[in-house]
Enzyme design. Structure first.
Site, PDB file in Angstrom:
ATOM      1  N   LYS A   1      -4.048  11.796   5.190  1.00  0.00           N
ATOM      2  CA  LYS A   1      -4.802  10.913   6.088  1.00  0.00           C
ATOM      3  C   LYS A   1      -5.677  11.715   7.057  1.00  0.00           C
ATOM      4  CE  LYS A   1      -4.411   7.373   5.858  1.00  0.00           C
ATOM      5  NZ  LYS A   1      -5.225   6.679   4.847  1.00  0.00           N
TER       6      LYS A   1
ATOM      7  N   ASP B   1      -1.549  12.866  -0.040  1.00  0.00           N
ATOM      8  CA  ASP B   1      -2.114  12.001  -1.075  1.00  0.00           C
ATOM      9  C   ASP B   1      -2.463  12.786  -2.320  1.00  0.00           C
ATOM     10  OD1 ASP B   1      -2.718  10.509   1.618  1.00  0.00           O
ATOM     11  OD2 ASP B   1      -2.740   9.040  -0.010  1.00  0.00           O
TER      12      ASP B   1
ATOM     13  N   GLN C   1      -1.955   3.026  10.911  1.00  0.00           N
ATOM     14  CA  GLN C   1      -0.704   2.953  10.144  1.00  0.00           C
ATOM     15  C   GLN C   1       0.474   3.518  10.934  1.00  0.00           C
ATOM     16  OE1 GLN C   1      -3.579   4.216   9.000  1.00  0.00           O
ATOM     17  NE2 GLN C   1      -3.936   3.719   6.865  1.00  0.00           N
TER      18      GLN C   1
ATOM     19  N   ARG D   1       0.868  -1.180   0.000  1.00  0.00           N
ATOM     20  CA  ARG D   1       0.000   0.000   0.000  1.00  0.00           C
ATOM     21  C   ARG D   1       0.903   1.227   0.000  1.00  0.00           C
ATOM     22  NH1 ARG D   1       2.540   1.806   4.145  1.00  0.00           N
ATOM     23  NH2 ARG D   1       0.996   3.430   4.401  1.00  0.00           N
ATOM     24  N   GLY D   2       0.314   2.392  -0.164  1.00  0.00           N
ATOM     25  CA  GLY D   2       1.105   3.623  -0.215  1.00  0.00           C
ATOM     26  C   GLY D   2       1.340   3.998  -1.672  1.00  0.00           C
ATOM     27  N   ALA D   3       1.204   5.290  -1.965  1.00  0.00           N
ATOM     28  CA  ALA D   3       1.240   5.790  -3.349  1.00  0.00           C
ATOM     29  C   ALA D   3       2.423   5.230  -4.148  1.00  0.00           C
ATOM     30  CB  ALA D   3       1.284   7.317  -3.329  1.00  0.00           C
TER      31      ALA D   3
ATOM     32  N   ARG E   1      -7.033  -1.141  -7.228  1.00  0.00           N
ATOM     33  CA  ARG E   1      -7.375  -0.016  -6.336  1.00  0.00           C
ATOM     34  C   ARG E   1      -7.652   1.183  -7.235  1.00  0.00           C
ATOM     35  NH1 ARG E   1      -4.252   0.797  -1.056  1.00  0.00           N
ATOM     36  NH2 ARG E   1      -5.969   2.235  -0.763  1.00  0.00           N
TER      37      ARG E   1
END
Lengths: 369, 369
Positions: free
Chosen positions: A260, A249, A208, A54-56, A95
């Site tokens: 977030k 993000d 997280q 996960r994570g950009a 996603r």
């Protein structure tokens, strides 16, 4: 970065067999360190969809390698191109809101097209995947170099006393290929011998911070303390935070930052207590179309079960427990928008600028029309 | 208030035997509704110490009944008075920082002293305990009546559309004998037919919101939604909160409010978005000695295990799970202080006033020197 005293990236080509891509399965962190091998497009699809990765930045890199695996897996005949396109479609659906996912897949599709033979196409896909991963790591490294100067300055002002940095969520190396964004300046400063300590917001509901950021820092031996998301304001009132650094993000070209959920509350507290509030981000997260972040950036709402239940370790096993009355409902917004007026500065791979249109356009000169 | 469709207080004299005091054991809420009978001073001591009962008002009432039980348990001879004093000492040590605990015990000691026979002393202790409990309930009821006017006004302005109220932690009837403080206006408004909905901050680390406030509201059939502590700012930015009401653990006579950690962050967000921010409190929580809440109110630090672990329901059993890396440290501040400048008003049992010295002294005229 270090995990179990060895140097890792979050995704890599298996040393013994370059047809296998390995990743750290982040679902079990911090309790279990599990490496998964990805051998098929299906494997990569599941890894992205089920959030093993996960994570950009990491999602982009995984998609890049996914397209390489697609090229390996494709029939070596006239159906090669069709398989590639279907794989692209499949990976893209893993996603659908992740910007980096489609960006990496498009890059691969364009690159692969240029190959004149299937063998050459596979070679191009491999090189492009590595390039995407390397470039992500390099951007993060540069963000660390620029950002560490802010930490160094504070350290000097404090005559070498501990610099206390607060961060929210996980914008560390686990969210990228290496180094991370918000944590990269911390890693760089620490490696230069600057005395740092990180306040880690646990970052409910998915935790997280408590799970990933705390684990990252612990693995690098960087002093850190986990706090509930409610604590940051109190710490700032009492001079216990010198600097806030978070990731992003999506950032408007006017400087509004979607990050977030809960980031906005920390920005308010930082502003109220004159604590510098920085956002570290690769330039790919700038949205050049949107002017008003609060009213124009769509905010993902996730399932209520992430609020009602939480996962943790019980007698050696990972278990989920119910926190609320069974019948109570919960709402789960994934992000919020911090208005530019609360942001001290943006740390890009190119350098640091103010969170306003003028400064951002000066840094990204090529965007000026 | 209602629990399982029956009317309860949090503490009461057993109907069949007035030598037994019954309480709701709050440790198992919302998952299990357990009533405990207290028959000895030891029982009451454990109930307060182990937090079967918690919350300012309820701790005071429990201590009051504890002294009545001490009078019942004491030898009916020359040693009666000594037993009473020893019991007072023991109960006082159960939660040494709770102001209401020593206040209730002192009140009982003074009252019991006036009895001329042991029988009369027992009778006085019983009456005094009931008086403490009734007076707590009455104060909370009045707070509800005053506070509901604010909700009613907003409802009128919105032409009867749902009034969205955000609260932090639990300042409901479970923290007092009945009604509560922050939730009392909600209960009163709801009973008058006003359309209300409550955003319940889960309130990490002890999750009093997700566990207790959500349970209270669910039992009264009041619409509510549990949110992580990170969400309130986003909701306010988007007009989804009409009013914030919280409780207070200590309030300076200048209007600074010490309440559950994280309250300050919600006050900042309310101020930034022009959302009224009210504090509901019995006048007993005013500290008449302290002027500067942020620098003078001592903030309790609790064990790190409350941050690192969390308790919830797993397959019908209440279990604790580890959330962080085993080796990571955590810090756990119990409260923070919201400066008076961020508080719209204070809702007392006497009425509503502004959060400043002048208004508070006008309301508590007898304090003017």
């Amino acid at each position: 970065m270090y995990a179990n005293c060895k140097n890792y990236r979050t995704i890599w080509v298996n040393r013994n067999d370059n047809k296998i891509i390995s990743v750290i399965d982040q679902r079990y962190l911090p309790h279990k360190f599990v490496i998964e091998d990805l051998r098929t497009v299906d494997d990569v699809f599941v890894a992205i969809k089920d959030m093993l990765v996960r994570g950009a930045g990491l999602i982009g890199a995984a998609a890049g390698y996914g397209m390489y695996i697609a090229a390996l897996e494709a029939p070596k005949d006239n159906n090669f191109d069709e398989f590639i396109l279907k794989s692209a479609e499949k990976l893209n659906s893993a996603r659908p809101t992740a910007v980096n996912l489609s960006w990496a897949i498009d890059k691969q599709l364009k690159a692969i097209k240029k190959g004149s033979s299937i063998e050459e196409k596979i070679k191009i896909a491999f090189d492009t995947a590595n390039e995407i991963a390397d470039s992500d790591a390099l951007s993060c490294k540069k963000i660390g170099e620029h950002g560490s100067k802010i930490i160094e300055e504070i350290s000097k002002k404090k005559n070498g006393k501990t610099v206390n940095i607060l961060t929210h969520c996980n914008a560390g190396w686990l969210a990228f290929v290496d180094y991370g964004t918000a944590l990269s300046p911390v890693y760089h400063a620490f490696s230069k011998g600057i005395d740092v300590h990180v306040w880690v917001d646990e970052t409910r509901p998915r935790n997280q911070g408590a799970r990933l950021t705390a684990w990252e820092l612990e693995q690098q031996n960087i002093p850190h303390t986990v706090i509930s998301d409610n604590v940051g304001g109190h710490l700032m009132q009492h001079g216990l935070v010198d600097l806030v650094i978070v990731g992003s993000d999506r950032t408007t070209y006017t400087g509004d930052v979607a990050n977030k959920i809960g980031t906005y509350l920390k920005a308010l507290a930082a502003f109220d207590n004159n604590v510098p509030f920085y956002v570290a981000l690769p330039s790919s997260t700038i949205d050049w179309e949107i002017e008003d972040g609060i009213n124009q950036i769509p905010i993902e709402q996730r399932g209520e079960e992430e609020v009602k239940y939480i996962q943790g370790l019980h007698e050696g096993e990972i278990k989920k427990v119910l926190l609320t009355p069974e019948k109570s409902h919960a709402t789960n917004y994934g992000f919020d928008v911090t208005p530019a007026r609360l942001v001290t500065g943006l740390i890009f791979e190119r350098g640091i600028c103010k969170a306003n249109k003028k400064s951002i356009l000066e840094m990204f000169n090529e965007r000026k029309k």
